[in-house]
Design an enzyme around this catalytic site. Structure first.
Site, PDB file in Angstrom:
ATOM      1  CB  SER A   9      -0.834  -0.118   1.438  1.00 51.68           C
ATOM      2  OG  SER A   9       0.377  -0.057   2.363  1.00 51.68           O
ATOM      3  CB  ALA A  13      -2.513   1.207   4.043  1.00 50.80           C
ATOM      4  CE  LYS A  15       2.872  -0.145   3.708  1.00 49.75           C
ATOM      5  NZ  LYS A  15       2.268   1.087   4.315  1.00 49.75           N
ATOM      6  CB  THR A  16       3.722  -2.098  11.139  1.00 50.98           C
ATOM      7  OG1 THR A  16       4.435  -1.735  10.384  1.00 50.98           O
ATOM      8  CG2 THR A  16       4.065  -1.991  12.159  1.00 50.98           C
ATOM      9  CD  GLU A  89       9.193   0.122   7.115  1.00 53.94           C
ATOM     10  OE1 GLU A  89       9.261  -0.057   5.485  1.00 53.94           O
ATOM     11  OE2 GLU A  89       8.765   0.237   8.612  1.00 53.94           O
ATOM     12  CG  HIS A  91       9.509  -1.202   1.230  1.00 52.11           C
ATOM     13  ND1 HIS A  91       8.688  -1.303   2.060  1.00 52.11           N
ATOM     14  CD2 HIS A  91      10.230   0.606   1.226  1.00 52.11           C
ATOM     15  CE1 HIS A  91       8.957  -0.024   2.713  1.00 52.11           C
ATOM     16  NE2 HIS A  91       9.642   0.424   2.961  1.00 52.11           N
ATOM     17  CG  HIS A 186      -5.444  15.203  -5.459  1.00 49.99           C
ATOM     18  ND1 HIS A 186      -6.620  14.466  -5.479  1.00 49.99           N
ATOM     19  CD2 HIS A 186      -5.402  16.392  -5.716  1.00 49.99           C
ATOM     20  CE1 HIS A 186      -7.354  15.105  -5.684  1.00 49.99           C
ATOM     21  NE2 HIS A 186      -7.067  16.724  -6.110  1.00 49.99           N
TER      22      HIS A 186
END
Length: 192
Positions: A9, A13, A15-16, A89, A91, A186
């Site tokens: 995400s 959001a 995630k953790t 984490e 990513h 945006h």
């Protein structure tokens, strides 16, 4: 049959929080979990735990670019059965580490749940996200919202004056206030 999951995400959001809840659910049923987080996140505060924005915490092992996840997990699992691996984490993983995680799933038959960002502040894929998008068995987008009410799926990096930063290092740590999750519309309005 075990699977490799990628929960992704924009920022903020939960995630953790979702990762820690998943770990708790396994533990509540008497199952062992093994949690990892990225060394680059821990370097700033010398921490060895995962902490959500709402204050939930759990101890975690640390991975860096040289960590052989398959080897580490195999050793721990041999000592005492692990029922689920959870990576925060994600990513920040590299290609070989994502391959390691596919081996954990396919050879050790342990489910792996990875949580992380899909893209950076320039809307470019992180290495770990790229390989997880390619090799995960299940892709799950966690939702957060833009200030306009639409689903946010991008992140803007802003300076202290609220101006959008368009260049710089992909990895920069600081206050969460330096990042704003926005929708695609945006992102393009503010970024271009």
């Amino acid at each position: 049959m075990s699977k490799l999951y990628f929960y992704y995400s924009a920022m903020n959001a939960g995630k953790t929080t979702a990762l820690l809840q998943s770990s708790y659910n396994y533990q509540e049923r008497g199952m062992r979990t093994l949690l990892y987080t990225a060394a680059v996140v821990c370097q700033k505060n010398d921490i060895k735990y995962i902490r959500s924005r709402i204050g939930l915490t759990s101890s975690a092992r640390i991975f860096n670019g040289k960590t052989n996840l398959f080897k580490q997990i195999s050793i721990v699992n041999k000592e005492k059965k692990i029922h689920c691996i959870l990576i925060d984490e994600c990513h920040f993983l590299n290609r070989n580490q994502v391959i390691d995680l596919t081996k954990v799933v396919d050879i050790l038959n342990i489910p792996v749940l990875c949580y992380g960002l899909r893209t950076d502040f320039q809307s470019k894929l992180f290495s770990g996200s790229l390989w997880l998008l390619a090799w995960a068995d299940k892709l799950i987008e966690l939702k957060t919202i833009c200030y306009c009410g639409r689903q946010a799926n991008r992140v803007l990096r802003i300076d202290n004056n609220g101006c959008v930063i368009r260049a710089g290092s992909q990895i920069m740590f600081g206050d969460n206030n330096q990042y704003v999750s926005v929708c695609r519309k945006h992102f393009h309005k503010k970024y271009n």
